[in-house]
Design a protein around this motif. Structure first.
Motif, PDB file in Angstrom:
ATOM      1  N   LEU A 129      -8.432   2.127  -2.350  1.00  0.00           N
ATOM      2  CA  LEU A 129      -9.567   3.008  -2.676  1.00  0.00           C
ATOM      3  C   LEU A 129     -10.929   2.306  -2.641  1.00  0.00           C
ATOM      4  CD1 LEU A 129     -10.401   5.924  -3.724  1.00  0.00           C
ATOM      5  CD2 LEU A 129     -10.510   4.853  -5.967  1.00  0.00           C
ATOM      6  N   GLU A 164       2.601   0.474 -11.470  1.00  0.00           N
ATOM      7  CA  GLU A 164       3.075   1.701 -10.814  1.00  0.00           C
ATOM      8  C   GLU A 164       4.562   1.942 -11.049  1.00  0.00           C
ATOM      9  OE1 GLU A 164       1.501   2.507  -6.907  1.00  0.00           O
ATOM     10  OE2 GLU A 164      -0.280   1.318  -7.332  1.00  0.00           O
ATOM     11  N   ARG A 192      -2.055  13.170  -1.549  1.00  0.00           N
ATOM     12  CA  ARG A 192      -0.951  12.259  -1.202  1.00  0.00           C
ATOM     13  C   ARG A 192       0.366  12.856  -1.718  1.00  0.00           C
ATOM     14  NH1 ARG A 192      -1.674   6.532  -4.022  1.00  0.00           N
ATOM     15  NH2 ARG A 192      -2.695   5.846  -2.118  1.00  0.00           N
ATOM     16  N   TYR A 226      -2.246   6.360 -14.334  1.00  0.00           N
ATOM     17  CA  TYR A 226      -1.623   5.104 -14.759  1.00  0.00           C
ATOM     18  C   TYR A 226      -2.366   4.610 -15.996  1.00  0.00           C
ATOM     19  CZ  TYR A 226       0.439   4.817 -10.055  1.00  0.00           C
ATOM     20  OH  TYR A 226       1.127   5.056  -8.910  1.00  0.00           O
ATOM     21  N   LEU A 247     -12.089   0.657   0.750  1.00  0.00           N
ATOM     22  CA  LEU A 247     -12.222   1.686   1.793  1.00  0.00           C
ATOM     23  C   LEU A 247     -13.486   2.511   1.564  1.00  0.00           C
ATOM     24  CD1 LEU A 247      -9.492   3.763   3.448  1.00  0.00           C
ATOM     25  CD2 LEU A 247     -11.423   4.983   2.507  1.00  0.00           C
ATOM     26  N   MET A 248     -13.733   2.867   0.300  1.00  0.00           N
ATOM     27  CA  MET A 248     -14.907   3.690  -0.002  1.00  0.00           C
ATOM     28  C   MET A 248     -16.189   2.876   0.196  1.00  0.00           C
ATOM     29  SD  MET A 248     -13.657   6.619  -0.580  1.00  0.00           S
ATOM     30  CE  MET A 248     -11.984   7.224  -0.745  1.00  0.00           C
ATOM     31  N   ARG A 288      -6.948   5.798 -12.662  1.00  0.00           N
ATOM     32  CA  ARG A 288      -6.434   4.438 -12.474  1.00  0.00           C
ATOM     33  C   ARG A 288      -7.184   3.493 -13.410  1.00  0.00           C
ATOM     34  NH1 ARG A 288      -3.295   7.192 -10.251  1.00  0.00           N
ATOM     35  NH2 ARG A 288      -2.397   7.003  -8.169  1.00  0.00           N
ATOM     36  N   ASN A 315     -10.761   8.846 -10.068  1.00  0.00           N
ATOM     37  CA  ASN A 315     -11.194   8.341  -8.759  1.00  0.00           C
ATOM     38  C   ASN A 315     -12.607   8.788  -8.400  1.00  0.00           C
ATOM     39  OD1 ASN A 315      -8.717   7.147  -8.456  1.00  0.00           O
ATOM     40  ND2 ASN A 315      -7.834   8.857  -7.311  1.00  0.00           N
ATOM     41  N   HIS A 360       0.813  -1.228   0.000  1.00  0.00           N
ATOM     42  CA  HIS A 360       0.000   0.000   0.000  1.00  0.00           C
ATOM     43  C   HIS A 360       0.842   1.272   0.000  1.00  0.00           C
ATOM     44  CE1 HIS A 360      -3.421   2.468   0.260  1.00  0.00           C
ATOM     45  NE2 HIS A 360      -3.336   2.745   1.545  1.00  0.00           N
ATOM     46  N   VAL A 361       0.602   2.131  -1.003  1.00  0.00           N
ATOM     47  CA  VAL A 361       1.394   3.358  -1.200  1.00  0.00           C
ATOM     48  C   VAL A 361       1.388   4.248   0.052  1.00  0.00           C
ATOM     49  CG1 VAL A 361       1.526   5.518  -2.519  1.00  0.00           C
ATOM     50  CG2 VAL A 361       1.064   3.352  -3.702  1.00  0.00           C
ATOM     51  N   ASP A 362       0.211   4.458   0.645  1.00  0.00           N
ATOM     52  CA  ASP A 362       0.154   5.366   1.799  1.00  0.00           C
ATOM     53  C   ASP A 362       0.994   4.841   2.963  1.00  0.00           C
ATOM     54  OD1 ASP A 362      -1.550   7.355   0.681  1.00  0.00           O
ATOM     55  OD2 ASP A 362      -3.241   5.982   0.917  1.00  0.00           O
ATOM     56  N   ASN A 396      -4.538  -1.493 -11.110  1.00  0.00           N
ATOM     57  CA  ASN A 396      -5.211  -1.549  -9.805  1.00  0.00           C
ATOM     58  C   ASN A 396      -6.257  -2.658  -9.763  1.00  0.00           C
ATOM     59  OD1 ASN A 396      -4.004   1.183  -9.967  1.00  0.00           O
ATOM     60  ND2 ASN A 396      -5.014   1.439  -8.001  1.00  0.00           N
ATOM     61  N   ILE A 443     -11.290  11.994  -0.265  1.00  0.00           N
ATOM     62  CA  ILE A 443     -10.790  12.097  -1.650  1.00  0.00           C
ATOM     63  C   ILE A 443      -9.489  12.901  -1.618  1.00  0.00           C
ATOM     64  CG2 ILE A 443     -11.311  12.961  -3.979  1.00  0.00           C
ATOM     65  CD1 ILE A 443     -13.303  10.812  -3.069  1.00  0.00           C
ATOM     66  N   TYR A 494      -5.266   9.657   8.116  1.00  0.00           N
ATOM     67  CA  TYR A 494      -6.357  10.561   7.732  1.00  0.00           C
ATOM     68  C   TYR A 494      -6.622  11.691   8.721  1.00  0.00           C
ATOM     69  CZ  TYR A 494      -7.370   7.158   4.090  1.00  0.00           C
ATOM     70  OH  TYR A 494      -7.264   6.328   3.002  1.00  0.00           O
TER      71      TYR A 494
HETATM   72  P1  TYD Z   1      -4.929   3.079  -3.946  1.00  0.00           P
HETATM   73  O1  TYD Z   1      -6.085   2.141  -3.854  1.00  0.00           O
HETATM   74  O2  TYD Z   1      -4.144   3.360  -2.724  1.00  0.00           O
HETATM   75  O3  TYD Z   1      -4.013   2.536  -5.125  1.00  0.00           O
HETATM   76  P2  TYD Z   1      -2.700   3.213  -5.817  1.00  0.00           P
HETATM   77  O4  TYD Z   1      -2.396   4.499  -5.176  1.00  0.00           O
HETATM   78  O5  TYD Z   1      -1.660   2.203  -5.542  1.00  0.00           O
HETATM   79  O6  TYD Z   1      -3.072   3.361  -7.238  1.00  0.00           O
HETATM   80  O7  TYD Z   1      -5.464   4.467  -4.505  1.00  0.00           O
HETATM   81  C1  TYD Z   1      -6.106   4.560  -5.768  1.00  0.00           C
HETATM   82  C2  TYD Z   1      -6.366   6.025  -6.036  1.00  0.00           C
HETATM   83  O8  TYD Z   1      -7.303   6.513  -5.069  1.00  0.00           O
HETATM   84  C3  TYD Z   1      -5.135   6.890  -5.892  1.00  0.00           C
HETATM   85  O9  TYD Z   1      -5.178   7.932  -6.877  1.00  0.00           O
HETATM   86  C4  TYD Z   1      -5.272   7.496  -4.499  1.00  0.00           C
HETATM   87  C5  TYD Z   1      -6.773   7.628  -4.328  1.00  0.00           C
HETATM   88  N1  TYD Z   1      -7.254   7.510  -2.937  1.00  0.00           N
HETATM   89  C6  TYD Z   1      -8.056   8.528  -2.391  1.00  0.00           C
HETATM   90  O10 TYD Z   1      -8.376   9.530  -3.057  1.00  0.00           O
HETATM   91  N2  TYD Z   1      -8.466   8.387  -1.093  1.00  0.00           N
HETATM   92  C7  TYD Z   1      -8.138   7.315  -0.329  1.00  0.00           C
HETATM   93  O11 TYD Z   1      -8.524   7.263   0.868  1.00  0.00           O
HETATM   94  C8  TYD Z   1      -7.331   6.281  -0.910  1.00  0.00           C
HETATM   95  C9  TYD Z   1      -6.935   5.082  -0.111  1.00  0.00           C
HETATM   96  C10 TYD Z   1      -6.924   6.421  -2.221  1.00  0.00           C
END
Ligand code: TYD
Ligand code: NAD
Length: 336
Positions: free
Chosen positions: A190, A127, A273, A280, A193-194, A214, A249, A86-88, A179, A206, A333
Protein backbone atom coordinates in the motif's frame (compact mmCIF):
# COMPACT_ATOMS: atom_id res chain seq x y z
CA UNK A 1 26.96 -12.73 16.93
CA UNK A 2 27.59 -14.51 13.63
CA UNK A 3 24.33 -14.41 11.68
CA UNK A 4 22.87 -16.21 8.71
CA UNK A 5 20.11 -13.97 7.35
CA UNK A 6 17.70 -15.26 4.70
CA UNK A 7 15.90 -12.85 2.39
CA UNK A 8 18.36 -10.07 3.21
CA UNK A 9 17.96 -8.46 -0.21
CA UNK A 10 14.25 -7.76 0.36
CA UNK A 11 12.64 -4.81 2.09
CA UNK A 12 12.81 -5.77 5.79
CA UNK A 13 15.74 -8.16 5.43
CA UNK A 14 17.93 -5.46 3.86
CA UNK A 15 16.97 -2.98 6.60
CA UNK A 16 18.00 -5.62 9.16
CA UNK A 17 21.32 -6.28 7.38
CA UNK A 18 22.17 -2.57 7.22
CA UNK A 19 21.23 -2.07 10.88
CA UNK A 20 22.97 -5.24 12.14
CA UNK A 21 26.26 -4.07 10.61
CA UNK A 22 25.82 -0.41 11.58
CA UNK A 23 24.94 -1.23 15.19
CA UNK A 24 27.64 -3.95 15.41
CA UNK A 25 25.08 -6.64 16.26
CA UNK A 26 26.86 -8.90 13.80
CA UNK A 27 30.56 -9.78 13.74
CA UNK A 28 29.81 -11.78 10.58
CA UNK A 29 26.68 -11.72 8.43
CA UNK A 30 25.88 -14.07 5.56
CA UNK A 31 22.87 -13.18 3.44
CA UNK A 32 21.19 -16.12 1.65
CA UNK A 33 18.75 -14.80 -0.94
CA UNK A 34 17.34 -16.20 -4.17
CA UNK A 35 16.87 -12.72 -5.67
CA UNK A 36 13.25 -13.12 -6.75
CA UNK A 37 11.47 -10.06 -8.20
CA UNK A 38 11.49 -8.68 -4.59
CA UNK A 39 15.20 -9.21 -3.93
CA UNK A 40 17.38 -6.29 -4.92
CA UNK A 41 21.12 -5.98 -4.26
CA UNK A 42 20.77 -2.22 -4.79
CA UNK A 43 19.24 -2.19 -1.29
CA UNK A 44 22.63 -3.22 0.09
CA UNK A 45 25.11 -0.99 -1.75
CA UNK A 46 25.92 0.92 1.47
CA UNK A 47 27.25 -2.23 3.18
CA UNK A 48 28.29 -4.58 0.35
CA UNK A 49 32.01 -3.82 0.80
CA UNK A 50 31.93 -4.45 4.56
CA UNK A 51 34.41 -7.28 5.27
CA UNK A 52 31.97 -8.83 7.76
CA UNK A 53 29.36 -9.28 5.00
CA UNK A 54 28.93 -12.09 2.48
CA UNK A 55 26.18 -12.57 -0.08
CA UNK A 56 25.17 -16.07 -1.18
CA UNK A 57 22.61 -16.37 -3.93
CA UNK A 58 20.42 -19.43 -3.42
CA UNK A 59 17.04 -20.91 -2.61
CA UNK A 60 16.05 -21.69 0.99
CA UNK A 61 14.37 -24.84 -0.39
CA UNK A 62 17.89 -26.15 -1.10
CA UNK A 63 18.68 -27.84 2.23
CA UNK A 64 22.13 -28.98 1.08
CA UNK A 65 23.14 -25.41 0.27
CA UNK A 66 21.92 -24.19 3.66
CA UNK A 67 23.79 -27.00 5.45
CA UNK A 68 27.02 -26.23 3.61
CA UNK A 69 26.73 -22.50 4.37
CA UNK A 70 26.12 -23.24 8.05
CA UNK A 71 29.06 -25.68 8.20
CA UNK A 72 31.34 -23.16 6.51
CA UNK A 73 30.27 -20.05 8.44
CA UNK A 74 29.22 -21.58 11.79
CA UNK A 75 26.60 -18.89 12.54
CA UNK A 76 25.20 -18.49 16.06
CA UNK A 77 21.72 -17.86 14.67
CA UNK A 78 19.52 -17.85 11.58
CA UNK A 79 17.25 -14.85 11.13
CA UNK A 80 14.72 -16.06 8.60
CA UNK A 81 13.04 -13.36 6.49
CA UNK A 82 12.93 -15.04 3.07
CA UNK A 83 9.35 -15.41 1.87
CA UNK A 84 6.86 -14.59 -0.79
CA UNK A 85 5.31 -11.63 1.00
CA UNK A 86 2.47 -10.03 -0.97
CA UNK A 87 -1.20 -10.99 -0.46
CA UNK A 88 -2.34 -9.95 -3.95
CA UNK A 89 0.35 -12.09 -5.59
CA UNK A 90 -0.74 -15.03 -3.41
CA UNK A 91 -4.23 -14.66 -4.88
CA UNK A 92 -2.89 -14.52 -8.46
CA UNK A 93 -0.51 -17.48 -7.90
CA UNK A 94 -0.45 -19.33 -4.56
CA UNK A 95 2.03 -22.10 -5.52
CA UNK A 96 5.20 -20.09 -4.88
CA UNK A 97 3.86 -19.20 -1.41
CA UNK A 98 3.51 -22.82 -0.36
CA UNK A 99 6.88 -23.62 -1.90
CA UNK A 100 8.97 -20.86 -0.32
CA UNK A 101 7.05 -20.07 2.86
CA UNK A 102 6.17 -23.62 3.93
CA UNK A 103 8.65 -25.92 2.19
CA UNK A 104 11.45 -23.35 2.31
CA UNK A 105 11.02 -22.84 6.06
CA UNK A 106 10.89 -26.61 6.55
CA UNK A 107 14.11 -26.95 4.55
CA UNK A 108 15.89 -24.33 6.70
CA UNK A 109 14.64 -25.91 9.93
CA UNK A 110 16.02 -29.25 8.74
CA UNK A 111 19.37 -27.62 7.88
CA UNK A 112 19.47 -26.03 11.34
CA UNK A 113 18.58 -29.34 13.02
CA UNK A 114 21.21 -31.29 11.06
CA UNK A 115 23.93 -28.81 12.01
CA UNK A 116 22.74 -28.24 15.61
CA UNK A 117 22.52 -24.51 14.94
CA UNK A 118 22.06 -22.76 18.31
CA UNK A 119 19.28 -20.25 17.51
CA UNK A 120 16.48 -19.78 14.93
CA UNK A 121 14.38 -16.62 14.63
CA UNK A 122 11.40 -17.03 12.32
CA UNK A 123 9.99 -13.72 11.04
CA UNK A 124 6.22 -13.87 10.70
CA UNK A 125 3.17 -11.64 10.48
CA UNK A 126 0.09 -10.57 12.44
CA UNK A 127 -1.93 -11.65 9.39
CA UNK A 128 -1.95 -15.20 10.80
CA UNK A 129 -4.62 -14.05 13.33
CA UNK A 130 -6.89 -12.96 10.49
CA UNK A 131 -9.43 -10.17 10.69
CA UNK A 132 -10.15 -9.09 14.27
CA UNK A 133 -13.41 -7.50 15.36
CA UNK A 134 -13.35 -4.34 17.46
CA UNK A 135 -12.71 -3.86 20.32
CA UNK A 136 -10.40 -6.89 20.49
CA UNK A 137 -6.65 -6.96 19.84
CA UNK A 138 -4.82 -10.24 19.27
CA UNK A 139 -2.24 -11.36 21.80
CA UNK A 140 0.09 -14.29 21.07
CA UNK A 141 -2.51 -16.84 22.29
CA UNK A 142 -5.16 -15.63 19.85
CA UNK A 143 -6.43 -18.35 17.48
CA UNK A 144 -5.09 -18.45 13.92
CA UNK A 145 -7.71 -17.67 11.27
CA UNK A 146 -6.07 -17.08 7.91
CA UNK A 147 -7.85 -15.74 4.84
CA UNK A 148 -5.23 -15.52 2.08
CA UNK A 149 -2.81 -18.11 0.72
CA UNK A 150 -0.07 -15.75 1.97
CA UNK A 151 -1.27 -15.71 5.58
CA UNK A 152 -2.10 -19.43 5.50
CA UNK A 153 1.41 -20.24 4.29
CA UNK A 154 2.93 -18.05 7.03
CA UNK A 155 0.75 -19.72 9.68
CA UNK A 156 1.89 -23.11 8.37
CA UNK A 157 5.53 -22.07 8.64
CA UNK A 158 5.01 -20.63 12.15
CA UNK A 159 3.56 -23.93 13.36
CA UNK A 160 6.36 -25.93 11.77
CA UNK A 161 8.97 -23.66 13.36
CA UNK A 162 7.35 -23.99 16.80
CA UNK A 163 7.09 -27.78 16.39
CA UNK A 164 10.90 -27.91 16.11
CA UNK A 165 11.09 -26.30 19.55
CA UNK A 166 8.55 -28.67 21.09
CA UNK A 167 9.74 -31.86 19.42
CA UNK A 168 13.45 -31.37 18.74
CA UNK A 169 14.19 -28.81 21.51
CA UNK A 170 15.56 -26.40 18.93
CA UNK A 171 15.82 -22.81 20.19
CA UNK A 172 13.20 -21.34 17.84
CA UNK A 173 11.53 -17.97 18.41
CA UNK A 174 8.70 -16.55 16.25
CA UNK A 175 7.94 -12.84 15.78
CA UNK A 176 4.64 -11.65 14.29
CA UNK A 177 4.77 -8.08 13.04
CA UNK A 178 2.13 -5.73 11.71
CA UNK A 179 2.34 -3.85 8.38
CA UNK A 180 5.81 -2.43 7.80
CA UNK A 181 6.67 0.71 5.87
CA UNK A 182 9.85 2.64 5.14
CA UNK A 183 12.56 3.18 2.50
CA UNK A 184 13.33 0.43 -0.07
CA UNK A 185 9.86 -1.19 0.09
CA UNK A 186 8.80 -2.74 -3.22
CA UNK A 187 5.98 -0.60 -4.68
CA UNK A 188 3.37 -3.36 -4.64
CA UNK A 189 2.40 -2.80 -0.97
CA UNK A 190 0.00 0.00 0.00
CA UNK A 191 2.33 2.79 1.16
CA UNK A 192 5.11 2.61 -1.49
CA UNK A 193 2.57 1.99 -4.27
CA UNK A 194 0.52 5.02 -3.26
CA UNK A 195 3.63 7.21 -2.83
CA UNK A 196 5.08 6.27 -6.21
CA UNK A 197 1.74 6.69 -8.03
CA UNK A 198 1.03 9.99 -6.24
CA UNK A 199 4.46 11.36 -7.17
CA UNK A 200 3.56 10.73 -10.83
CA UNK A 201 -0.03 11.96 -10.56
CA UNK A 202 -1.36 8.47 -11.41
CA UNK A 203 -4.66 7.08 -9.97
CA UNK A 204 -4.41 5.49 -6.51
CA UNK A 205 -6.40 2.21 -6.46
CA UNK A 206 -8.44 1.85 -3.24
CA UNK A 207 -9.80 -1.66 -2.66
CA UNK A 208 -13.51 -1.54 -1.77
CA UNK A 209 -14.52 1.18 0.70
CA UNK A 210 -10.92 1.75 1.87
CA UNK A 211 -11.98 1.55 5.52
CA UNK A 212 -9.93 -1.58 6.24
CA UNK A 213 -7.62 -1.02 9.20
CA UNK A 214 -3.92 -1.82 9.44
CA UNK A 215 -1.38 -1.13 12.20
CA UNK A 216 1.73 0.58 10.80
CA UNK A 217 5.25 -0.23 12.00
CA UNK A 218 8.39 1.58 10.82
CA UNK A 219 10.79 -0.98 9.39
CA UNK A 220 13.74 -0.13 11.66
CA UNK A 221 11.50 -0.50 14.73
CA UNK A 222 10.66 -3.99 13.43
CA UNK A 223 14.35 -4.84 12.95
CA UNK A 224 15.18 -3.72 16.48
CA UNK A 225 12.33 -5.86 17.78
CA UNK A 226 13.72 -8.89 15.96
CA UNK A 227 17.13 -8.28 17.50
CA UNK A 228 15.53 -7.86 20.95
CA UNK A 229 13.53 -11.09 20.54
CA UNK A 230 16.64 -12.95 19.40
CA UNK A 231 18.92 -11.75 22.18
CA UNK A 232 16.51 -11.17 25.09
CA UNK A 233 13.45 -13.24 24.19
CA UNK A 234 12.95 -16.87 25.14
CA UNK A 235 13.11 -19.88 22.81
CA UNK A 236 9.73 -21.47 22.07
CA UNK A 237 7.97 -18.10 22.42
CA UNK A 238 5.97 -15.99 19.99
CA UNK A 239 6.26 -12.19 20.15
CA UNK A 240 3.91 -9.76 18.44
CA UNK A 241 5.54 -6.59 17.05
CA UNK A 242 3.39 -3.56 16.27
CA UNK A 243 3.61 0.18 15.80
CA UNK A 244 0.52 0.92 17.94
CA UNK A 245 -0.80 3.07 15.10
CA UNK A 246 -3.95 1.60 13.56
CA UNK A 247 -5.39 3.59 10.66
CA UNK A 248 -7.98 3.04 7.92
CA UNK A 249 -6.35 2.78 4.48
CA UNK A 250 -8.11 5.91 3.22
CA UNK A 251 -6.59 8.00 6.01
CA UNK A 252 -3.10 6.73 5.16
CA UNK A 253 -3.59 7.52 1.46
CA UNK A 254 -4.99 10.99 2.22
CA UNK A 255 -1.91 11.74 4.34
CA UNK A 256 0.31 10.69 1.41
CA UNK A 257 -1.62 12.85 -1.07
CA UNK A 258 -1.45 15.85 1.28
CA UNK A 259 2.29 15.39 1.79
CA UNK A 260 2.94 15.11 -1.94
CA UNK A 261 0.59 18.02 -2.77
CA UNK A 262 -1.82 16.02 -4.93
CA UNK A 263 -5.66 16.15 -4.78
CA UNK A 264 -7.69 13.48 -2.97
CA UNK A 265 -9.56 12.95 -6.26
CA UNK A 266 -6.61 10.78 -7.40
CA UNK A 267 -8.08 8.04 -5.15
CA UNK A 268 -9.97 5.59 -7.36
CA UNK A 269 -12.21 2.90 -5.95
CA UNK A 270 -11.51 -0.51 -7.50
CA UNK A 271 -13.02 -3.95 -6.85
CA UNK A 272 -12.21 -5.27 -3.39
CA UNK A 273 -9.57 -7.92 -2.77
CA UNK A 274 -11.12 -11.42 -2.47
CA UNK A 275 -11.06 -12.59 1.15
CA UNK A 276 -9.92 -9.12 2.26
CA UNK A 277 -9.22 -8.99 6.02
CA UNK A 278 -11.06 -6.02 7.50
CA UNK A 279 -8.95 -5.21 10.51
CA UNK A 280 -5.60 -6.25 11.96
CA UNK A 281 -4.88 -5.36 15.58
CA UNK A 282 -2.34 -6.79 18.02
CA UNK A 283 -1.00 -6.25 21.50
CA UNK A 284 2.77 -5.97 21.95
CA UNK A 285 3.08 -6.03 25.76
CA UNK A 286 4.73 -9.44 25.78
CA UNK A 287 7.78 -8.28 23.78
CA UNK A 288 7.91 -4.98 25.65
CA UNK A 289 7.91 -6.71 29.06
CA UNK A 290 10.40 -9.40 28.03
CA UNK A 291 12.92 -7.17 26.28
CA UNK A 292 12.24 -3.49 26.97
CA UNK A 293 11.64 -2.89 23.26
CA UNK A 294 9.28 -0.10 22.17
CA UNK A 295 8.37 1.22 18.75
CA UNK A 296 10.11 4.60 18.52
CA UNK A 297 9.06 6.12 15.19
CA UNK A 298 5.86 8.24 15.21
CA UNK A 299 3.82 7.41 12.07
CA UNK A 300 3.71 10.95 10.64
CA UNK A 301 7.49 11.31 10.99
CA UNK A 302 8.15 7.87 9.49
CA UNK A 303 5.80 8.56 6.60
CA UNK A 304 7.44 11.93 5.86
CA UNK A 305 10.88 10.30 5.93
CA UNK A 306 9.65 7.51 3.64
CA UNK A 307 8.07 9.92 1.13
CA UNK A 308 11.31 11.92 1.06
CA UNK A 309 13.27 8.72 0.38
CA UNK A 310 11.06 7.87 -2.62
CA UNK A 311 11.40 11.45 -3.90
CA UNK A 312 15.19 11.21 -3.62
CA UNK A 313 15.41 7.78 -5.21
CA UNK A 314 13.48 8.08 -8.45
CA UNK A 315 16.01 5.90 -10.37
CA UNK A 316 15.52 3.08 -7.79
CA UNK A 317 11.72 3.26 -8.29
CA UNK A 318 12.07 3.39 -12.08
CA UNK A 319 14.30 0.29 -12.10
CA UNK A 320 12.09 -1.82 -9.81
CA UNK A 321 8.99 -0.79 -11.78
CA UNK A 322 10.46 -1.79 -15.13
CA UNK A 323 9.91 -5.25 -16.62
CA UNK A 324 8.07 -7.78 -14.42
CA UNK A 325 6.39 -5.11 -12.28
CA UNK A 326 4.37 -3.73 -15.20
CA UNK A 327 3.12 -7.21 -16.01
CA UNK A 328 2.06 -7.73 -12.37
CA UNK A 329 0.44 -4.29 -12.21
CA UNK A 330 -1.66 -4.92 -15.31
CA UNK A 331 -2.67 -8.38 -14.09
CA UNK A 332 -3.73 -7.11 -10.64
CA UNK A 333 -5.33 -3.78 -11.53
CA UNK A 334 -6.48 -3.76 -15.17
CA UNK A 335 -10.27 -3.81 -15.49
CA UNK A 336 -10.68 -4.12 -11.74
P1 TYD B 1 -0.86 -4.43 1.66
O1 TYD B 1 0.20 -3.38 1.68
O2 TYD B 1 -0.94 -5.33 0.48
O3 TYD B 1 -0.69 -5.24 3.01
P2 TYD B 1 -1.65 -6.40 3.65
O4 TYD B 1 -2.78 -6.67 2.76
O5 TYD B 1 -0.72 -7.55 3.72
O6 TYD B 1 -2.07 -5.86 4.95
O7 TYD B 1 -2.27 -3.72 1.82
C1 TYD B 1 -2.57 -2.93 2.96
C2 TYD B 1 -4.02 -2.52 2.85
O8 TYD B 1 -4.18 -1.66 1.71
C3 TYD B 1 -4.96 -3.68 2.63
O9 TYD B 1 -6.19 -3.43 3.33
C4 TYD B 1 -5.22 -3.66 1.12
C5 TYD B 1 -5.15 -2.18 0.78
N1 TYD B 1 -4.67 -1.88 -0.58
C6 TYD B 1 -5.45 -1.07 -1.43
O10 TYD B 1 -6.53 -0.59 -1.05
N2 TYD B 1 -4.97 -0.83 -2.69
C7 TYD B 1 -3.80 -1.33 -3.14
O11 TYD B 1 -3.44 -1.10 -4.33
C8 TYD B 1 -3.02 -2.15 -2.26
C9 TYD B 1 -1.72 -2.73 -2.71
C10 TYD B 1 -3.49 -2.38 -0.99
P1 NAD C 1 10.14 -8.94 0.43
O1 NAD C 1 9.16 -9.55 -0.51
O2 NAD C 1 10.50 -7.51 0.28
O3 NAD C 1 11.51 -9.76 0.37
C1 NAD C 1 11.56 -11.13 0.39
C2 NAD C 1 13.01 -11.55 0.14
O4 NAD C 1 13.07 -13.00 0.19
C3 NAD C 1 13.53 -11.14 -1.23
O5 NAD C 1 14.83 -10.64 -1.14
C4 NAD C 1 13.52 -12.45 -2.03
O6 NAD C 1 14.48 -12.49 -3.06
C5 NAD C 1 13.79 -13.46 -0.94
N1 NAD C 1 13.28 -14.81 -1.27
C6 NAD C 1 12.04 -15.13 -1.71
N2 NAD C 1 11.95 -16.44 -1.94
C7 NAD C 1 13.15 -16.98 -1.60
C8 NAD C 1 13.68 -18.29 -1.60
N3 NAD C 1 12.93 -19.33 -1.98
N4 NAD C 1 14.95 -18.49 -1.20
C9 NAD C 1 15.72 -17.43 -0.80
N5 NAD C 1 15.27 -16.16 -0.81
C10 NAD C 1 14.01 -15.94 -1.20
O7 NAD C 1 9.58 -9.25 1.88
P2 NAD C 1 9.54 -8.32 3.17
O8 NAD C 1 8.38 -7.41 3.08
O9 NAD C 1 10.90 -7.79 3.40
O10 NAD C 1 9.19 -9.41 4.29
C11 NAD C 1 10.24 -10.15 4.93
C12 NAD C 1 9.62 -11.09 5.93
O11 NAD C 1 8.84 -10.37 6.88
C13 NAD C 1 8.67 -12.13 5.30
O12 NAD C 1 8.85 -13.35 5.96
C14 NAD C 1 7.28 -11.55 5.60
O13 NAD C 1 6.32 -12.57 5.68
C15 NAD C 1 7.52 -10.90 6.94
N6 NAD C 1 6.64 -9.75 7.25
C16 NAD C 1 6.48 -8.73 6.35
C17 NAD C 1 5.68 -7.64 6.68
C18 NAD C 1 5.52 -6.48 5.74
O14 NAD C 1 4.75 -5.56 6.05
N7 NAD C 1 6.20 -6.42 4.62
C19 NAD C 1 5.02 -7.61 7.92
C20 NAD C 1 5.20 -8.67 8.81
C21 NAD C 1 6.03 -9.74 8.46
Amino acid sequence: MKLLVTGGAGFIGSAFVRLALRENWASRLVNLDKLTYAGNLENLTTIEADPRYRFAQGDICDTKLAVSLIEEEKPDAIVHFAAESHVDRSILGPAAFVETNVRGTFSLLEAARATKLPRFLHVSTDEVYGSIDEPHDADEEYPLKTASPYSASKAGSDLLALSYFTTFKMAVTVTRASNNYGPYQFPEKLIPLMISNALEGKPLPIYGDGLQVRDWLFVDDHCRAIWAALTKGAPGQIYNVGGSRALPNRTVVEKILDAVGQPHTLMTTVADRPGHDRRYAITTEKLEKATGWHALMPFEQGLALTIQWYKDNAPWIARVRSGEYQHYYDKNYQGR
